[in-house]
Design an enzyme around this catalytic site. Structure first.
Site, PDB file in Angstrom:
ATOM      1  N   LYS A 103       0.850  -1.208   0.000  1.00 36.26           N
ATOM      2  CA  LYS A 103       0.000   0.000   0.000  1.00 36.26           C
ATOM      3  C   LYS A 103       0.875   1.243   0.000  1.00 36.26           C
ATOM      4  O   LYS A 103       2.019   1.229   0.475  1.00 36.26           O
ATOM      5  CB  LYS A 103      -0.943   0.033   1.203  1.00 36.26           C
TER       6      LYS A 103
ATOM      7  N   ASP B 262      -3.040  -1.450   9.576  1.00 39.92           N
ATOM      8  CA  ASP B 262      -3.108  -1.446   8.103  1.00 39.92           C
ATOM      9  C   ASP B 262      -3.664  -2.747   7.529  1.00 39.92           C
ATOM     10  O   ASP B 262      -3.860  -2.857   6.315  1.00 39.92           O
ATOM     11  CB  ASP B 262      -1.700  -1.271   7.501  1.00 39.92           C
TER      12      ASP B 262
HETATM   13  P1  ATP Z   1       3.569  -0.099   7.806  1.00 39.41           P
HETATM   14  O1  ATP Z   1       3.641   0.576   6.468  1.00 39.41           O
HETATM   15  O2  ATP Z   1       2.323  -0.938   7.987  1.00 39.41           O
HETATM   16  O3  ATP Z   1       3.878   0.783   8.962  1.00 39.41           O
HETATM   17  P2  ATP Z   1       6.112  -1.190   7.144  1.00 39.41           P
HETATM   18  O4  ATP Z   1       5.930  -1.499   5.697  1.00 39.41           O
HETATM   19  O5  ATP Z   1       6.884   0.050   7.470  1.00 39.41           O
HETATM   20  O6  ATP Z   1       4.702  -1.193   7.842  1.00 39.41           O
HETATM   21  P3  ATP Z   1       6.670  -3.955   7.638  1.00 39.41           P
HETATM   22  O7  ATP Z   1       7.398  -4.391   6.404  1.00 39.41           O
HETATM   23  O8  ATP Z   1       5.258  -4.329   7.765  1.00 39.41           O
HETATM   24  O9  ATP Z   1       6.842  -2.375   7.832  1.00 39.41           O
HETATM   25  O10 ATP Z   1       7.531  -4.496   8.859  1.00 39.41           O
HETATM   26  C1  ATP Z   1       7.574  -3.910  10.147  1.00 39.41           C
HETATM   27  C2  ATP Z   1       8.304  -4.889  11.072  1.00 39.41           C
HETATM   28  O11 ATP Z   1       7.480  -6.049  11.257  1.00 39.41           O
HETATM   29  C3  ATP Z   1       9.609  -5.421  10.488  1.00 39.41           C
HETATM   30  O12 ATP Z   1      10.676  -4.616  10.867  1.00 39.41           O
HETATM   31  C4  ATP Z   1       9.700  -6.829  11.056  1.00 39.41           C
HETATM   32  O13 ATP Z   1      10.484  -6.852  12.218  1.00 39.41           O
HETATM   33  C5  ATP Z   1       8.281  -7.207  11.487  1.00 39.41           C
HETATM   34  N1  ATP Z   1       7.671  -8.334  10.719  1.00 39.41           N
HETATM   35  C6  ATP Z   1       6.988  -9.370  11.240  1.00 39.41           C
HETATM   36  N2  ATP Z   1       6.549 -10.196  10.283  1.00 39.41           N
HETATM   37  C7  ATP Z   1       6.928  -9.688   9.111  1.00 39.41           C
HETATM   38  C8  ATP Z   1       6.729 -10.096   7.775  1.00 39.41           C
HETATM   39  N3  ATP Z   1       6.066 -11.190   7.441  1.00 39.41           N
HETATM   40  N4  ATP Z   1       7.250  -9.312   6.813  1.00 39.41           N
HETATM   41  C9  ATP Z   1       7.915  -8.171   7.139  1.00 39.41           C
HETATM   42  N5  ATP Z   1       8.127  -7.758   8.385  1.00 39.41           N
HETATM   43  C10 ATP Z   1       7.646  -8.498   9.386  1.00 39.41           C
END
Ligand code: ATP
Length: 299
Positions: free
Chosen positions: A10, A140
């Site tokens: 997203k 999200d």
């Molecule tokens: P958002 O945009 O929802 O704030 P994001 O894209 O910045 O999220 P994510 O990639 O969702 O961040 O990851 C946040 C944290 O979640 C990572 O640093 C990791 O430690 C943890 N995590 C747990 N499971 C997963 C997964 N399947 N994939 C990625 N990260 C994961």
């Protein structure tokens, strides 16, 4: 026998952030769009729960937890508990969505896991229950289930689809090192201790979106987390300027960052911007259209 579910990244076309509530969450008025960068999750039968993750070249495998903390396994356990059954299955995830990139990669995986488990275990969970479980796991995740373009209020978990008749071209530049979402919100609080309680309204963005005109949308893009993200990572400001100089209509930090997305006027515009950014030394430059579907069964 197995089932494969695809879930999209997203971006936030509008992210209005209000002052933190008593429970620590920030009230949001946001407009999400699912774009064509995906993770695919395959579930097959097994006695216990297991998970293997394969990542694209631009993702550091060490950034993805491989134990019970992985959100895929948390989602599976939560749905099993809700259904009063044992959580069992072998998960295999192919990640293309940047980790800790502000593109809801973990949320996409959680949504995919909920859909896959619901089908594989033949639970027929109602949409309302699935959305409620998703919201328990993360703000999200309901949007990752719904996909398309949707407004999110509350802490972003209360989603409703919005009118979005066009198809938009995006270029996304992930950073090598992720940015912690809570750290960006903390920095927002430090920069804006007197932020209004009510987040900036998404209405102007929604009006621009409905016109289907890229220039109108470009002008309306808004992200209250961009300033704290750039303050923590000044190079993001340079990247935005560079992409706009290479022909993008507008660059914007995606959610809490550090991925930067560029809205372009056409497929050619996106290609030119991507080539320009690659020429400027950005190793990973992704091109995608949006909106695309939420978590759905591929096979
Ligand atoms: P958002 O945009 O929802 O704030 P994001 O894209 O910045 O999220 P994510 O990639 O969702 O961040 O990851 C946040 C944290 O979640 C990572 O640093 C990791 O430690 C943890 N995590 C747990 N499971 C997963 C997964 N399947 N994939 C990625 N990260 C994961």
């Amino acid at each position: 026998m197995s089932i494969t579910v695809r879930a999209a990244a997203k971006i936030n076309l509008h992210l209005g952030v209000g002052r933190a509530r008593e429970d620590g969450f920030h009230p949001l008025d946001t407009v999400y769009q699912a774009i064509g960068i995906h993770d695919d999750l395959t579930l097959s039968g097994a006695d216990g729960l297991s998970l293997v993750t394969h990542v694209a070249d631009h993702i550091d495998p060490a950034a993805v937890p491989d134990g019970p903390d992985n959100i895929v396994l948390r989602a599976a356990r939560l749905l099993a508990e809700h259904a009063g059954r044992e959580a069992a299955g072998a998960f295999e995830v192919r990640k293309d969505i940047p980790v800790a990139g502000g593109m809801a990669g973990g949320s996409a995986d959680a949504a995919a896991a909920l859909v896959a488990c619901d089908r594989w275990w033949d639970l027929r969970t109602s949409d309302d229950d699935l959305l409620a479980l998703a919201a328990q796991l993360g703000s999200d995740i309901p949007f990752s289930l719904v996909g398309g373009t949707a407004r999110g209020v509350g802490r972003g978990e209360l989603v409703s689809p919005v009118e979005d008749p066009a198809s938009w071209w995006w270029v996304a530049v992930p950073a090598t090192e992720g940015l912690s979402t809570p750290a960006v919100y903390r920095h927002f609080d430090a920069l804006h201790p007197d932020a209004p309680e009510a987040p900036a309204s998404a209405e102007p963005l929604l009006a621009a979106l409905a016109t289907g005109e890229p220039l109108r949308l470009a002008r309306a893009l808004h992200n209250d987390l961009q300033e704290p993200a750039i303050d923590l990572r000044p190079e993001l400001g340079d990247l935005i300027a560079r992409g706009e100089a290479e022909g993008a209509l507008r660059g914007l930090v995606s959610g809490s960052g550090p991925t930067v997305v560029f809205l372009c006027d056409s497929a050619d515009g996106a290609r030119e911007t991507a080539v320009g950014l690659a020429g400027a030394g950005h190793d990973v430059v992704l091109t995608a259209t949006g909106p695309v579907a939420g978590a759905h069964v591929l096979a």
